[in-house]
Design an enzyme around this catalytic site. Structure first.
Site, PDB file in Angstrom:
ATOM      1  N   TYR A 170     -45.072 -51.902 -39.296  1.00 40.33           N
ATOM      2  CA  TYR A 170     -44.183 -51.875 -38.611  1.00 40.33           C
ATOM      3  C   TYR A 170     -43.160 -53.552 -39.523  1.00 40.33           C
ATOM      4  CZ  TYR A 170     -45.312 -49.491 -34.726  1.00 40.33           C
ATOM      5  OH  TYR A 170     -45.828 -48.058 -33.800  1.00 40.33           O
TER       6      TYR A 170
ATOM      7  N   CYS B 175     -51.779 -56.284 -32.459  1.00 38.52           N
ATOM      8  CA  CYS B 175     -49.984 -56.221 -33.393  1.00 38.52           C
ATOM      9  C   CYS B 175     -49.868 -57.427 -33.325  1.00 38.52           C
ATOM     10  CB  CYS B 175     -49.794 -55.397 -33.244  1.00 38.52           C
ATOM     11  SG  CYS B 175     -48.694 -54.895 -34.641  1.00 38.52           S
TER      12      CYS B 175
ATOM     13  N   CYS C 175     -51.910 -61.322 -39.366  1.00 39.49           N
ATOM     14  CA  CYS C 175     -52.190 -60.200 -38.805  1.00 39.49           C
ATOM     15  C   CYS C 175     -52.967 -59.293 -38.931  1.00 39.49           C
ATOM     16  CB  CYS C 175     -50.755 -58.933 -40.486  1.00 39.49           C
ATOM     17  SG  CYS C 175     -50.953 -57.722 -40.624  1.00 39.49           S
ATOM     18  N   THR C 176     -53.049 -58.549 -38.034  1.00 38.10           N
ATOM     19  CA  THR C 176     -54.566 -57.936 -37.468  1.00 38.10           C
ATOM     20  C   THR C 176     -55.456 -56.854 -38.563  1.00 38.10           C
ATOM     21  OG1 THR C 176     -53.093 -56.218 -36.457  1.00 38.10           O
ATOM     22  CG2 THR C 176     -53.912 -57.298 -35.151  1.00 38.10           C
TER      23      THR C 176
HETATM   24  N1  DGL Z   1     -51.275 -55.459 -37.613  1.00 32.07           N
HETATM   25  C1  DGL Z   1     -49.791 -56.147 -38.532  1.00 32.07           C
HETATM   26  C2  DGL Z   1     -49.903 -56.593 -37.592  1.00 32.07           C
HETATM   27  O1  DGL Z   1     -50.380 -58.075 -36.615  1.00 32.07           O
HETATM   28  C3  DGL Z   1     -49.887 -55.116 -39.101  1.00 32.07           C
HETATM   29  C4  DGL Z   1     -47.959 -54.959 -39.113  1.00 32.07           C
HETATM   30  C5  DGL Z   1     -47.833 -53.992 -39.809  1.00 32.07           C
HETATM   31  O2  DGL Z   1     -47.512 -52.977 -39.509  1.00 32.07           O
HETATM   32  O3  DGL Z   1     -46.188 -54.537 -40.731  1.00 32.07           O
HETATM   33  O4  DGL Z   1     -48.894 -57.784 -37.667  1.00 32.07           O
END
Ligand code: DGL
Length: 281
Positions: free
Chosen positions: A49, A80, A194-195
């Site tokens: 995302y 996220c 970011c997770t």
């Molecule tokens: N785990 C999402 C976050 O914490 C990942 C973002 C992505 O899909 O680029 O931002």
């Protein structure tokens, strides 16, 4: 569409991420709230995302939260940072008291409190860095404490975790390139904004030894989830039935591809399905 209604305390908690990253949060929730069932949704069809537009992120996140609500979830954790940055306000407005929603913001606060060098690094996606949630916390917490926040970004890191390659030499080369400027600047607290990034912790420690203390939001989010459940009288104290896994995972993309990666990231049992199967029920 009819007005959303609250669920019973016996209903599961929904956890959502663009992909596998939110499993780092789901596992903290599972450890902290062991009597709760979790339905985890990974939008693997649309990950990452981080480089999408604000509107796309908002639309995909709304779809995911609506899906979790339709599965009967009593509370949703948007695990996220990128999705949270653009979606929390409209979703909370829509669901109101019927569905408590927990969001994520990079853990700048504990890092600011802990830093000795007065330099905190934030590794996050482009979307999270652009969003107002992070900017607000920097303005409200870091600036008054005269702590400098140095950000770093790489569009390659999330795909490495999605492919199960978080300990590969290619991933480590990318981390070295992205984080060396922060090490050289004297950063002592590195916020994993970011997770997906807690899954990079081993690689970061291998490369930078004790240079950084790694800070993430997982446990704080699990505690906030517990508090919100209590507030809404939604806490489940019932023991799990033996045949009911406490972590049910769904992917929007290919399930065969997701299975081995998920198995390498999740500690303990889980089961995995494709979202279409669930909608067909
Ligand atoms: N785990 C999402 C976050 O914490 C990942 C973002 C992505 O899909 O680029 O931002």
């Amino acid at each position: 569409m009819s007005r959303p209604v609250p669920r019973a305390a016996t209903a599961p908690i929904g956890v959502f991420d663009s992909g596998m990253g939110g499993l780092s949060v789901a596992q903290e929730i599972r450890a902290y709230l062991p009597h709760e069932r979790i339905v985890y949704l990974a939008d693997t069809k649309h990950v990452p995302y981080g480089c999408r537009s604000d509107d796309e992120i908002r639309m995909l996140t709304a779809q995911a939260v609506n899906w979790l609500y339709a599965q009967g979830c009593k509370l949703v954790v948007v695990a996220c940072n990128t999705a949270s940055a653009f979606s929390l306000t409209p979703l909370r407005e829509y669901y109101g008291e019927a569905l408590p929603i927990v969001g994520l913001v990079p853990a700048v606060k504990p890092a600011v409190l802990a830093t000795q060098s007065k330099k905190v690094g934030v590794l996050a996606t482009t979307g999270t860095l652009r969003g107002t949630l992070l900017q607000d916390v920097i303005r409200e917490v870091a600036l008054p404490a005269q702590v400098e926040v140095i950000t770093a970004v790489s569009p390659k890191l999330v795909p490495f975790v999605e492919a199960g390659e978080q300990n590969s030499s290619a991933c480590r080369a990318e981390l070295l390139q992205v984080l060396t400027p922060l090490a050289q600047a004297g950063v002592d607290q590195l916020v994993l904004g970011c997770t997906h990034y807690p899954f990079l912790a081993e690689s970061i420690r291998t490369l930078f030894a004790d240079q950084f203390c790694l800070v993430d939001s997982g446990l704080a989010v699990a505690k906030q989830t517990g508090r919100l459940l209590e507030q809404h009288q939604l806490r489940s104290w019932s023991h799990l039935l033996a045949d009911q896994p406490s972590l049910q995972c769904f992917v929007t993309g290919d399930v065969v591809q997701a299975q081995p990666v998920m198995a390498s990231l999740v500690k303990g049992v889980f089961d995995l399905h494709q979202t279409d199967e669930a909608s067909a029920d």
